[in-house]
Motif scaffolding. Structure first.
Motif, mmCIF file in Angstrom:
data_model
loop_
_atom_site.group_PDB
_atom_site.id
_atom_site.type_symbol
_atom_site.label_atom_id
_atom_site.label_comp_id
_atom_site.label_asym_id
_atom_site.label_seq_id
_atom_site.Cartn_x
_atom_site.Cartn_y
_atom_site.Cartn_z
ATOM 1 N N CYS A 1 0.827 -1.192 0.000
ATOM 2 C CA CYS A 1 0.000 0.000 0.000
ATOM 3 C C CYS A 1 0.871 1.255 0.000
ATOM 4 O O CYS A 1 0.592 2.190 -0.745
ATOM 5 C CB CYS A 1 -0.910 -0.005 1.212
ATOM 6 S SG CYS A 1 -2.221 -1.244 1.130
ATOM 7 N N THR A 2 1.880 1.262 0.839
ATOM 8 C CA THR A 2 2.736 2.438 0.941
ATOM 9 C C THR A 2 3.549 2.637 -0.332
ATOM 10 O O THR A 2 3.594 3.737 -0.878
ATOM 11 C CB THR A 2 3.686 2.305 2.146
ATOM 12 O OG1 THR A 2 2.898 2.126 3.330
ATOM 13 C CG2 THR A 2 4.537 3.533 2.306
ATOM 14 N N LEU A 3 4.159 1.572 -0.824
ATOM 15 C CA LEU A 3 5.016 1.663 -2.008
ATOM 16 C C LEU A 3 4.252 2.157 -3.234
ATOM 17 O O LEU A 3 4.742 3.002 -3.982
ATOM 18 C CB LEU A 3 5.652 0.304 -2.302
ATOM 19 C CG LEU A 3 6.572 0.234 -3.508
ATOM 20 C CD1 LEU A 3 7.776 1.147 -3.326
ATOM 21 C CD2 LEU A 3 7.012 -1.193 -3.753
ATOM 22 N N PHE A 4 3.040 1.656 -3.432
ATOM 23 C CA PHE A 4 2.270 2.024 -4.613
ATOM 24 C C PHE A 4 1.193 3.066 -4.332
ATOM 25 O O PHE A 4 0.367 3.355 -5.193
ATOM 26 C CB PHE A 4 1.644 0.773 -5.235
ATOM 27 C CG PHE A 4 2.670 -0.173 -5.783
ATOM 28 C CD1 PHE A 4 3.368 0.132 -6.934
ATOM 29 C CD2 PHE A 4 2.957 -1.353 -5.121
ATOM 30 C CE1 PHE A 4 4.329 -0.729 -7.430
ATOM 31 C CE2 PHE A 4 3.917 -2.227 -5.604
ATOM 32 C CZ PHE A 4 4.610 -1.910 -6.759
ATOM 33 N N GLU A 5 1.215 3.604 -3.126
ATOM 34 C CA GLU A 5 0.280 4.652 -2.710
ATOM 35 C C GLU A 5 -1.179 4.238 -2.938
ATOM 36 O O GLU A 5 -1.974 4.966 -3.526
ATOM 37 C CB GLU A 5 0.603 5.974 -3.416
ATOM 38 C CG GLU A 5 1.987 6.484 -3.068
ATOM 39 C CD GLU A 5 2.333 7.789 -3.748
ATOM 40 O OE1 GLU A 5 1.496 8.372 -4.452
ATOM 41 O OE2 GLU A 5 3.481 8.239 -3.563
ATOM 42 N N LEU A 6 -1.510 3.033 -2.447
ATOM 43 C CA LEU A 6 -2.869 2.514 -2.541
ATOM 44 C C LEU A 6 -3.501 2.489 -1.154
ATOM 45 O O LEU A 6 -2.812 2.259 -0.159
ATOM 46 C CB LEU A 6 -2.866 1.084 -3.081
ATOM 47 C CG LEU A 6 -2.333 0.857 -4.476
ATOM 48 C CD1 LEU A 6 -2.228 -0.633 -4.760
ATOM 49 C CD2 LEU A 6 -3.223 1.530 -5.497
ATOM 50 N N PRO A 8 -5.844 0.427 1.526
ATOM 51 C CA PRO A 8 -6.042 -1.009 1.696
ATOM 52 C C PRO A 8 -7.207 -1.544 0.845
ATOM 53 O O PRO A 8 -7.120 -2.645 0.297
ATOM 54 C CB PRO A 8 -6.338 -1.157 3.188
ATOM 55 C CG PRO A 8 -5.602 -0.017 3.805
ATOM 56 C CD PRO A 8 -5.770 1.107 2.821
ATOM 57 N N GLN A 9 -8.266 -0.777 0.711
ATOM 58 C CA GLN A 9 -9.402 -1.192 -0.117
ATOM 59 C C GLN A 9 -8.993 -1.314 -1.579
ATOM 60 O O GLN A 9 -9.411 -2.249 -2.270
ATOM 61 C CB GLN A 9 -10.570 -0.209 0.044
ATOM 62 C CG GLN A 9 -11.216 -0.250 1.408
ATOM 63 C CD GLN A 9 -10.476 0.561 2.477
ATOM 64 O OE1 GLN A 9 -9.407 1.129 2.248
ATOM 65 N NE2 GLN A 9 -11.042 0.614 3.658
ATOM 66 N N GLU A 10 -8.193 -0.377 -2.077
ATOM 67 C CA GLU A 10 -7.717 -0.441 -3.465
ATOM 68 C C GLU A 10 -6.822 -1.663 -3.674
ATOM 69 O O GLU A 10 -6.901 -2.321 -4.709
ATOM 70 C CB GLU A 10 -6.956 0.833 -3.829
ATOM 71 C CG GLU A 10 -7.823 2.052 -3.959
ATOM 72 C CD GLU A 10 -7.015 3.342 -4.085
ATOM 73 O OE1 GLU A 10 -7.539 4.284 -4.705
ATOM 74 O OE2 GLU A 10 -5.871 3.422 -3.569
ATOM 75 N N ILE A 15 -6.173 -7.289 -5.983
ATOM 76 C CA ILE A 15 -5.809 -8.712 -5.947
ATOM 77 C C ILE A 15 -7.023 -9.625 -6.028
ATOM 78 O O ILE A 15 -6.880 -10.845 -5.950
ATOM 79 C CB ILE A 15 -4.973 -9.053 -4.699
ATOM 80 C CG1 ILE A 15 -5.764 -8.790 -3.423
ATOM 81 C CG2 ILE A 15 -3.663 -8.293 -4.711
ATOM 82 C CD1 ILE A 15 -5.109 -9.319 -2.169
ATOM 83 N N THR A 16 -8.206 -9.064 -6.193
ATOM 84 C CA THR A 16 -9.413 -9.882 -6.295
ATOM 85 C C THR A 16 -10.101 -9.609 -7.630
ATOM 86 O O THR A 16 -9.744 -10.184 -8.649
ATOM 87 C CB THR A 16 -10.360 -9.617 -5.109
ATOM 88 O OG1 THR A 16 -10.675 -8.223 -5.025
ATOM 89 C CG2 THR A 16 -9.738 -10.072 -3.798
ATOM 90 N N ASP A 46 -10.617 -3.784 10.327
ATOM 91 C CA ASP A 46 -10.479 -2.856 9.210
ATOM 92 C C ASP A 46 -9.501 -3.446 8.198
ATOM 93 O O ASP A 46 -8.525 -4.091 8.589
ATOM 94 C CB ASP A 46 -9.939 -1.512 9.736
ATOM 95 C CG ASP A 46 -9.955 -0.448 8.688
ATOM 96 O OD1 ASP A 46 -8.915 -0.260 8.021
ATOM 97 O OD2 ASP A 46 -11.002 0.200 8.518
ATOM 98 N N PRO A 47 -9.742 -3.258 6.899
ATOM 99 C CA PRO A 47 -8.833 -3.808 5.882
ATOM 100 C C PRO A 47 -7.378 -3.359 6.035
ATOM 101 O O PRO A 47 -6.465 -4.067 5.607
ATOM 102 C CB PRO A 47 -9.420 -3.288 4.569
ATOM 103 C CG PRO A 47 -10.853 -3.080 4.855
ATOM 104 C CD PRO A 47 -10.906 -2.618 6.291
#
Length: 68
Positions: A1-6, A8-10, A15-16, A46-47
């Motif tokens: 999430c941090t590396l790709f600035e996403l 958790p929901q994104e 991946i789904t 929480d995700p």
């Protein structure tokens, strides 16, 4: 999430449902009647707990081919 600035929901969507679409798969990626029942049930509130707690495995149940 941090590396790709996403968020958790994104990341979960990536991946789904988005991964299934990218691979051209029609019967996986979402929880819908009639689709293959391969999924993980997580013990989290929480995700964000899935991506920010290193070394912690909150897996509660795994369903594979419709079997617990």
């Amino acid at each position: 999430c941090t590396l790709f600035e996403l968020t958790p929901q994104e990341a979960l969507r990536g991946i789904t449902v988005n991964a299934a679409k990218a691979l051209g798969l029609k019967d996986v990626g979402t929880i819908v009647a009639g689709q293959k029942a391969d999924l993980a049930i997580w013990d989290v509130k929480d995700p964000s707990e899935l991506s920010y707690r290193i070394g912690y495995n909150p897996l509660y149940w795994r369903v594979f081919r419709g079997e617990l």
